[in-house]
Design an enzyme around this catalytic site. Structure first.
Site, PDB file in Angstrom:
ATOM      1  N   LYS A 170       0.849  -1.173   0.020  1.00  0.00           N
ATOM      2  CA  LYS A 170       0.094   0.127   0.055  1.00  0.00           C
ATOM      3  C   LYS A 170       0.844   1.346   0.113  1.00  0.00           C
ATOM      4  O   LYS A 170       0.614   2.113  -0.537  1.00  0.00           O
ATOM      5  CB  LYS A 170      -0.918   0.022   1.001  1.00  0.00           C
ATOM      6  CG  LYS A 170      -2.008  -1.184   1.035  1.00  0.00           C
ATOM      7  CD  LYS A 170      -2.722  -1.201   2.170  1.00  0.00           C
ATOM      8  CE  LYS A 170      -3.882  -2.182   2.162  1.00  0.00           C
ATOM      9  NZ  LYS A 170      -4.550  -2.677   3.371  1.00  0.00           N
ATOM     10  N   ASP A 176     -11.003   2.728   4.379  1.00  0.00           N
ATOM     11  CA  ASP A 176     -11.234   1.432   4.136  1.00  0.00           C
ATOM     12  C   ASP A 176     -12.778   1.074   3.989  1.00  0.00           C
ATOM     13  O   ASP A 176     -13.247   0.188   3.812  1.00  0.00           O
ATOM     14  CB  ASP A 176     -10.620   0.616   5.611  1.00  0.00           C
ATOM     15  CG  ASP A 176      -9.385   0.072   5.259  1.00  0.00           C
ATOM     16  OD1 ASP A 176      -8.978  -0.250   4.195  1.00  0.00           O
ATOM     17  OD2 ASP A 176      -8.451  -0.195   6.058  1.00  0.00           O
ATOM     18  N   GLN A 200      -4.292  -1.841   9.685  1.00  0.00           N
ATOM     19  CA  GLN A 200      -4.532  -3.045   9.051  1.00  0.00           C
ATOM     20  C   GLN A 200      -5.049  -4.250  10.058  1.00  0.00           C
ATOM     21  O   GLN A 200      -4.673  -4.390  11.048  1.00  0.00           O
ATOM     22  CB  GLN A 200      -2.879  -3.316   8.481  1.00  0.00           C
ATOM     23  CG  GLN A 200      -2.951  -4.703   7.675  1.00  0.00           C
ATOM     24  CD  GLN A 200      -3.361  -4.552   6.326  1.00  0.00           C
ATOM     25  OE1 GLN A 200      -3.785  -3.386   5.784  1.00  0.00           O
ATOM     26  NE2 GLN A 200      -4.059  -5.656   5.767  1.00  0.00           N
TER      27      GLN A 200
HETATM   28  N1  GUN Z   1      -7.050  -7.157   6.252  1.00  0.00           N
HETATM   29  C1  GUN Z   1      -7.627  -7.758   5.339  1.00  0.00           C
HETATM   30  N2  GUN Z   1      -8.047  -6.830   4.035  1.00  0.00           N
HETATM   31  C2  GUN Z   1      -7.923  -5.620   4.821  1.00  0.00           C
HETATM   32  C3  GUN Z   1      -8.284  -4.238   4.030  1.00  0.00           C
HETATM   33  O1  GUN Z   1      -8.798  -4.237   3.004  1.00  0.00           O
HETATM   34  N3  GUN Z   1      -7.886  -3.197   4.929  1.00  0.00           N
HETATM   35  C4  GUN Z   1      -7.431  -3.478   6.262  1.00  0.00           C
HETATM   36  N4  GUN Z   1      -7.290  -2.388   6.875  1.00  0.00           N
HETATM   37  N5  GUN Z   1      -7.129  -4.588   6.672  1.00  0.00           N
HETATM   38  C5  GUN Z   1      -7.250  -5.701   5.957  1.00  0.00           C
END
Ligand code: GUN
Length: 292
Positions: free
Chosen positions: A52, A119, A96
């Site tokens: 990311k 998110d 995350q």
């Molecule tokens: N863990 C698995 N997928 C995601 C996501 O799209 N965002 C975040 N923050 N954590 C995740």
């Protein structure tokens, strides 16, 4: 059979974002800024967050990575979020997931300012999505919608079967596909671990979105000839012959399903790359709604 290549579709989305960033920067304004919080050292989470951050750089965004120890107190994480909420130079915040046991994921999700909720996990964002109001769409379903758009996959009037009902993928995906959108207007069935006749339901699907997290769960005998297959799975399966000691497996048995499909996403190189494209789009949206 068309391979829905995430590299191609995400490169196109990122190219558009980069062009918009360049316009912003050339007008003398600061770049959009994503702040990511990573708690602990989970291998998969490390990889996702690193990707990311790298992708932010590629489209000209600023990024900040905050790392916290796996035994960090919930209050410390909540304070870090509060400080990012109050920082006018931060547009998007993501924490995350998953988080260690001592931390309530729900509390953390609800602590993020909905204006910075890139998110799309905050109940306010999720509620708006259900009501068809403008909001942040969770990155994976958003990325899948961008993928369908890029490859011009028709959805109107189709039967879409979504396997998995998570707040991150399955549920928002089912809402988007059933919404009155260009790539929506599907009749949607959501399946989960208590669905007794899953195989029969899948056999009636024009589009299958597999998001249950079980490697190679969707087999050829569950798929109708000509179906569109979207594989959201990214499970690490131990494999001593692989360089890293594991291989990434999707939720679909690709080798046997792909000959029956009209279009299919590979794993890796499919939905995962689109998730990042969705996150970048949300970050740009967060920036534009507050800065202009
Ligand atoms: N863990 C698995 N997928 C995601 C996501 O799209 N965002 C975040 N923050 N954590 C995740």
């Amino acid at each position: 059979m068309l391979v829905l290549d995430g590299k191609i579709a995400s490169a196109a989305v990122k190219q558009e974002i980069l062009a918009q960033t360049e316009v912003i920067l050339s007008s003398g304004k600061r770049a959009p800024h994503l702040a990511a919080i990573l708690v602990g050292t989970n291998g998969a989470s490390e990889t996702y967050v690193a990707s990311k951050v790298k992708n932010c750089e590629e489209v000209g965004f600023m990024s900040t990575l905050i790392r916290l120890e796996s035994d960090v107190a919930e209050s410390v994480l909540l304070e870090a979020i509060a400080s990012l909420n109050n920082d006018p130079t931060v547009d998007g915040i993501l924490v995350q997931l998953p988080l260690p046991k001592q931390i309530s994921e729900q509390k953390v999700i609800e602590a993020i300012d909905p204006l910075k909720d890139v998110d799309g996990f905050h109940p306010s964002s999720a509620g708006k999505l259900v009501q068809g109001l403008p909001t942040f769409i969770p990155a994976t379903p958003y990325g899948i919608m961008l993928m369908l758009e890029h490859f011009d996959i028709p959805t109107k009037g189709k039967h879409a079967v979504v396997i998995g009902r998570s707040n991150i993928v399955g549920r928002p995906m089912s809402i988007l596909l059933s919404s009155n959108l260009k790539r929506g207007n599907c009749t949607v069935t959501i399946c989960h671990s208590h669905t007794p006749n899953l195989k029969e339901v899948c056999l009636s699907a024009d589009i299958i979105v597999a998001a249950l997290g079980k490697p190679e769960f969707v087999k050829a005998d569950m798929v109708k000839e000509g179906a569109v297959i979207i594989d959201v799975g990214i499970t690490r399966v131990e494999d001593a012959t692989a360089k890293k000691g594991f291989r990434i497996k999707g939720d679909v048995a690709y080798a046997e399903v792909s000959p029956k499909a009209s279009a299919i996403t590979p794993v890796p190189g499919g939905v995962g790359l689109m998730t990042i494209a969705g996150l970048l789009k949300n970050t740009l949206q967060a920036y534009l709604t507050t800065q202009q």
